[in-house]
Design an enzyme around this catalytic site. Sequence first.
Site, PDB file in Angstrom:
ATOM      1  CG  HIS A   1      -4.999  -6.453  -0.244  1.00 32.13           C
ATOM      2  ND1 HIS A   1      -6.245  -6.365   0.326  1.00 32.13           N
ATOM      3  CD2 HIS A   1      -5.028  -7.493  -1.105  1.00 32.13           C
ATOM      4  CE1 HIS A   1      -7.011  -7.328  -0.184  1.00 32.13           C
ATOM      5  NE2 HIS A   1      -6.295  -8.020  -1.061  1.00 32.13           N
TER       6      HIS A   1
ATOM      7  CE  LYS B   1      -3.675  -2.396   2.531  1.00 28.71           C
ATOM      8  NZ  LYS B   1      -4.600  -2.370   3.677  1.00 28.71           N
TER       9      LYS B   1
ATOM     10  CG  ASN C   1      -3.246  -2.805   7.085  1.00 31.76           C
ATOM     11  OD1 ASN C   1      -3.084  -2.399   5.931  1.00 31.76           O
ATOM     12  ND2 ASN C   1      -4.332  -3.428   7.464  1.00 31.76           N
TER      13      ASN C   1
ATOM     14  CD  GLU D   1      -7.724  -9.589  -3.604  1.00 30.72           C
ATOM     15  OE1 GLU D   1      -8.466  -9.268  -2.672  1.00 30.72           O
ATOM     16  OE2 GLU D   1      -6.604 -10.085  -3.437  1.00 30.72           O
TER      17      GLU D   1
ATOM     18  CE1 TYR E   1      -9.267  -3.042   0.331  1.00 27.57           C
ATOM     19  CE2 TYR E   1      -8.915  -0.903  -0.656  1.00 27.57           C
ATOM     20  CZ  TYR E   1      -8.437  -1.992   0.058  1.00 27.57           C
ATOM     21  OH  TYR E   1      -7.133  -2.007   0.504  1.00 27.57           O
TER      22      TYR E   1
HETATM   23  P1  CMP Z   1      -7.023  -4.911   4.334  1.00 29.95           P
HETATM   24  O1  CMP Z   1      -7.447  -5.978   5.282  1.00 29.95           O
HETATM   25  O2  CMP Z   1      -5.900  -5.129   3.422  1.00 29.95           O
HETATM   26  O3  CMP Z   1      -8.297  -4.477   3.469  1.00 29.95           O
HETATM   27  C1  CMP Z   1      -9.251  -3.603   3.993  1.00 29.95           C
HETATM   28  C2  CMP Z   1      -8.547  -2.439   4.554  1.00 29.95           C
HETATM   29  O4  CMP Z   1      -9.384  -1.478   5.142  1.00 29.95           O
HETATM   30  C3  CMP Z   1      -7.656  -2.878   5.701  1.00 29.95           C
HETATM   31  O5  CMP Z   1      -6.605  -3.629   5.190  1.00 29.95           O
HETATM   32  C4  CMP Z   1      -7.284  -1.557   6.305  1.00 29.95           C
HETATM   33  O6  CMP Z   1      -6.307  -0.885   5.537  1.00 29.95           O
HETATM   34  C5  CMP Z   1      -8.630  -0.843   6.162  1.00 29.95           C
HETATM   35  N1  CMP Z   1      -9.411  -0.945   7.385  1.00 29.95           N
HETATM   36  C6  CMP Z   1     -10.019  -2.032   7.883  1.00 29.95           C
HETATM   37  N2  CMP Z   1     -10.662  -1.736   9.011  1.00 29.95           N
HETATM   38  C7  CMP Z   1     -10.452  -0.422   9.224  1.00 29.95           C
HETATM   39  C8  CMP Z   1     -10.867   0.488  10.221  1.00 29.95           C
HETATM   40  N3  CMP Z   1     -11.660   0.093  11.226  1.00 29.95           N
HETATM   41  N4  CMP Z   1     -10.469   1.758  10.107  1.00 29.95           N
HETATM   42  C9  CMP Z   1      -9.715   2.150   9.082  1.00 29.95           C
HETATM   43  N5  CMP Z   1      -9.288   1.330   8.103  1.00 29.95           N
HETATM   44  C10 CMP Z   1      -9.653   0.061   8.177  1.00 29.95           C
END
Ligand code: CMP
Length: 156
Positions: free
Chosen positions: A117, A11, A114, A128, A51
């Site tokens: 993905h 990301k 984080n 994907e 998403y």
């Molecule tokens: P990922 O699991 O890769 O895909 C969905 C993304 O949404 C997740 O990583 C985070 O980057 C984001 N995400 C998920 N939950 C939250 C949250 N509660 N607040 C902000 N971002 C979120």
Amino acid sequence: MQAQRSVVMVKPDGLQRGLVGEIISRFERKGLKLVGIKMLQLTDEVLEHWYAHHKGKPFFPRLVSFMKVAPVVAMLWEGLDCVQTVRMLTGITKAREAEAGSIRGDLAVSQQLNLIHASDSIEMAQKEEKLIFSREEIFEYKKDIEVFVYSEEERE
Ligand code: CMP
């Protein structure tokens, strides 16, 4: 071998923090095979599909705009039970609670930022892969080292 493929996307935070090499290295060292890699700027159109399952959630608009602030690096990894292996190396979404030793557990503290993905199921990995990679961008090649990575039984 009944190999699976999984999509990993570094990301914008991972790119900005200079962690692309470290992230690639973790999957390489595990023994997974890199079969596709490219840098791209995500668009609203791709993100709406990418998403789709998060649409309507409170964090969705911020997530979509965050994913466009810088390019991302998409990779396609291959291996036996690859989807689960990649998820284990990635760690849980909320990075500050992710297990030490995982990419998120070692290198991030945020729930949104984080770093990467990772496909969360075989079906999502296939969806994907189609969304991001064309056929010409996926490479089939032999890795001789695999005789030292998988047992004979696992390679059958
Ligand atoms: P990922 O699991 O890769 O895909 C969905 C993304 O949404 C997740 O990583 C985070 O980057 C984001 N995400 C998920 N939950 C939250 C949250 N509660 N607040 C902000 N971002 C979120």
